[in-house]
Design a protein around this motif. Structure first.
Motif, short mmCIF file in Angstrom:
data_model
loop_
_atom_site.label_atom_id
_atom_site.label_comp_id
_atom_site.label_asym_id
_atom_site.label_seq_id
_atom_site.Cartn_x
_atom_site.Cartn_y
_atom_site.Cartn_z
N ILE A 119 0.85 -1.19 0.00
CA ILE A 119 0.00 0.00 0.00
C ILE A 119 0.89 1.24 0.00
O ILE A 119 1.81 1.35 0.82
CB ILE A 119 -0.91 0.03 1.24
N LEU A 120 0.63 2.14 -0.92
CA LEU A 120 1.35 3.41 -0.96
C LEU A 120 0.41 4.53 -0.54
O LEU A 120 -0.65 4.73 -1.13
CB LEU A 120 1.87 3.69 -2.38
N ILE A 121 0.78 5.24 0.53
CA ILE A 121 0.08 6.46 0.91
C ILE A 121 0.92 7.63 0.42
O ILE A 121 2.05 7.83 0.87
CB ILE A 121 -0.12 6.56 2.43
N TYR A 122 0.36 8.35 -0.54
CA TYR A 122 1.09 9.49 -1.11
C TYR A 122 0.66 10.77 -0.41
O TYR A 122 -0.52 11.00 -0.18
CB TYR A 122 0.81 9.58 -2.61
N HIS A 123 1.65 11.60 -0.09
CA HIS A 123 1.38 12.82 0.68
C HIS A 123 2.15 13.96 0.05
O HIS A 123 3.17 14.40 0.54
CB HIS A 123 1.83 12.57 2.13
N GLY A 124 1.68 14.44 -1.07
CA GLY A 124 2.34 15.55 -1.75
C GLY A 124 1.37 16.70 -1.94
O GLY A 124 0.22 16.64 -1.53
N SER A 160 -4.11 13.69 -0.86
CA SER A 160 -4.12 15.09 -1.28
C SER A 160 -5.34 15.36 -2.17
O SER A 160 -5.71 16.51 -2.39
CB SER A 160 -2.84 15.43 -2.04
N ASN A 161 -5.95 14.30 -2.68
CA ASN A 161 -7.07 14.42 -3.60
C ASN A 161 -8.40 14.02 -2.96
O ASN A 161 -9.43 13.98 -3.63
CB ASN A 161 -6.80 13.54 -4.84
N TYR A 162 -8.40 13.69 -1.66
CA TYR A 162 -9.63 13.28 -0.97
C TYR A 162 -10.36 14.50 -0.41
O TYR A 162 -9.73 15.40 0.16
CB TYR A 162 -9.30 12.33 0.20
N HIS A 182 -4.24 18.39 4.22
CA HIS A 182 -4.29 19.86 4.21
C HIS A 182 -2.96 20.54 4.52
O HIS A 182 -2.83 21.75 4.30
CB HIS A 182 -5.31 20.35 5.25
N ILE A 183 -1.97 19.79 5.02
CA ILE A 183 -0.78 20.44 5.58
C ILE A 183 0.00 21.23 4.53
O ILE A 183 0.70 22.19 4.86
CB ILE A 183 0.14 19.39 6.28
N PHE A 184 -0.09 20.86 3.24
CA PHE A 184 0.62 21.59 2.20
C PHE A 184 -0.25 22.66 1.54
O PHE A 184 0.16 23.27 0.55
CB PHE A 184 1.15 20.63 1.13
N ASP A 185 -1.46 22.89 2.07
CA ASP A 185 -2.32 23.93 1.52
C ASP A 185 -1.63 25.29 1.65
O ASP A 185 -0.92 25.56 2.63
CB ASP A 185 -3.65 24.02 2.28
N ASP A 186 -1.86 26.17 0.65
CA ASP A 186 -1.30 27.53 0.74
C ASP A 186 -1.84 28.25 1.96
O ASP A 186 -1.15 29.05 2.58
CB ASP A 186 -1.65 28.32 -0.53
N PHE A 188 -3.57 27.28 5.50
CA PHE A 188 -3.87 26.14 6.37
C PHE A 188 -5.14 26.35 7.20
O PHE A 188 -5.56 25.47 7.92
CB PHE A 188 -2.67 25.86 7.29
N ASP A 189 -5.77 27.52 7.07
CA ASP A 189 -6.95 27.82 7.89
C ASP A 189 -8.04 26.76 7.72
O ASP A 189 -8.68 26.34 8.68
CB ASP A 189 -7.52 29.19 7.54
N LYS A 190 -8.27 26.34 6.47
CA LYS A 190 -9.30 25.33 6.23
C LYS A 190 -8.94 24.02 6.94
O LYS A 190 -9.78 23.38 7.57
CB LYS A 190 -9.46 25.07 4.73
N GLY A 191 -7.67 23.64 6.84
CA GLY A 191 -7.22 22.42 7.50
C GLY A 191 -7.38 22.51 9.01
O GLY A 191 -7.82 21.56 9.66
N LEU A 192 -7.03 23.68 9.56
CA LEU A 192 -7.15 23.86 11.01
C LEU A 192 -8.62 23.81 11.43
O LEU A 192 -8.95 23.27 12.49
CB LEU A 192 -6.53 25.19 11.41
N ARG A 193 -9.48 24.33 10.59
CA ARG A 193 -10.93 24.30 10.88
C ARG A 193 -11.43 22.86 10.93
O ARG A 193 -12.34 22.52 11.69
CB ARG A 193 -11.67 25.09 9.79
#
Length: 320
Positions: A119-124, A160-162, A182-186, A188-193
């Motif tokens: 299983i490959l979990i990609y995180h880019g 990254s696509n989910y 979300h961590i690579f989002d320009d 991060f507010d949405k991710g923190l929410r």
């Protein structure tokens, strides 16, 4: 804030190295056709890692020992956390699969090698584009030739696509997956929410505090060069309760609880709390506080920081 050598690895191992979370992940994301062949009731997490030393900054891995179709087998989880594409990832994974078989053969006398589900979990920060098969990297050729070229398929999860609605599982798993999506989002507010309500929920669990600490450290080490003060301010705009969680964990991070160096620890905690609450404008006051070597006096100052909303109010009411 301590710099974590490999925060991706730390978060990944802390999350999916937990058997309960591992089962949660596999039950939610493995295809049903595979899941019905696997018995997860006695899953074991192997201590071995097969990542080359020079690639530890780019990959993490976990090997699960499971029963497949009533026989010994493995699920191999490779977590790629580079921020750029690498078409050689499937080739590297094949090397790790071969290493697992070599180790198994050395430790066991079985005539047959066990099946391994990769299983490959990609995180880019961009969608994975190399498919889910080694053969997709190799130039097409005739059937007569292709029969002799190594190939294998792997399960691919590109989070990254989910969408947030597609992220399933119990609280720790959802928290981990929302973070890495979300961590690579320009911004991060949405991710923190998305993350803060889960941190608040997890705080209520007796075993949750340590994991929250890992999450906060991860955000501070990876997320858009965010400072402690900025993280707290972002959290406040979303949820006062979420901000309180961040502050609680921040204090824990900056205090090791040892009797040795109590005054130094308290200086460090006060400096951290002042920066977090009042920003860089507190530096001159912190310099004065650092001259104090009375532990009880320092403790009173630390406690007072929580009670005042402005630096001016604090200074008026504490003994420096």
């Amino acid at each position: 804030m301590d710099i974590i050598k490999n925060p991706h690895d730390s978060l990944f191992k802390r999350t999916l190295g937990d058997k309960e979370v591992a089962v949660d992940f596999l039950e939610n994301y493995l295809p049903n056709s595979i899941l019905k062949e696997i018995d997860l009731t006695d899953i074991k997490v192997a201590k071995d890692s097969f990542i080359d030393k020079e690639l530890e900054e780019s990959f993490s891995d976990i090997l699960y020992n499971v029963s497949i179709d009533g026989k010994e087998g493995f699920v191999y989880l490779l977590f790629e956390h580079k921020s750029y594409f690498d078409k050689m990832t499937p080739v590297q994974m094949l090397g790790y699969i071969l290493d697992i078989w070599k180790l198994y053969n050395k430790q066991n006398k079985n005539e047959k090698l066990p099946p391994i589900i990769p299983i490959l979990i990609y995180h880019g920060d961009r969608k994975w584009k190399y498919g889910s098969s080694l053969s997709e990297l190799i130039e097409a050729t005739s059937e007569a030739i292709s029969d002799y070229i190594p190939g294998y398929n792997y399960l691919l999860y590109d989070f990254s696509n989910y969408s947030d609605a597609e992220i399933k599982g119990q609280i720790k798993l959802r928290l981990f997956l929302k973070l890495i999506s979300h961590i690579f989002d320009d911004d991060f507010d949405k991710g923190l929410r998305e993350v803060l309500p889960l941190l608040i929920e997890l705080r209520e669990k007796t075993t949750g505090l340590e994991y929250i600490e890992t999450v906060v450290k991860y955000i501070l080490n990876i997320g858009e060069e965010i400072s402690l003060n900025e993280l707290d301010q972002k959290a406040k705009t979303i949820s006062a309760e979420g901000s309180a969680v961040i502050m609680t964990i921040a204090e824990k991070i900056y205090h090791d609880g040892k009797e040795e160096g109590k005054v130094e620890n308290m200086h460090e905690m006060i400096e951290f709390a002042m920066e977090l609450k009042f920003g860089l404008s507190s530096k001159k006051i912190v310099q004065e506080i650092n001259k104090i070597d009375d532990y009880e006096r320092l403790k009173n100052i630390k406690d007072a920081i929580k009670s005042y909303d402005s630096l001016e109010e604090l200074v008026k009411n504490i003994d420096i």
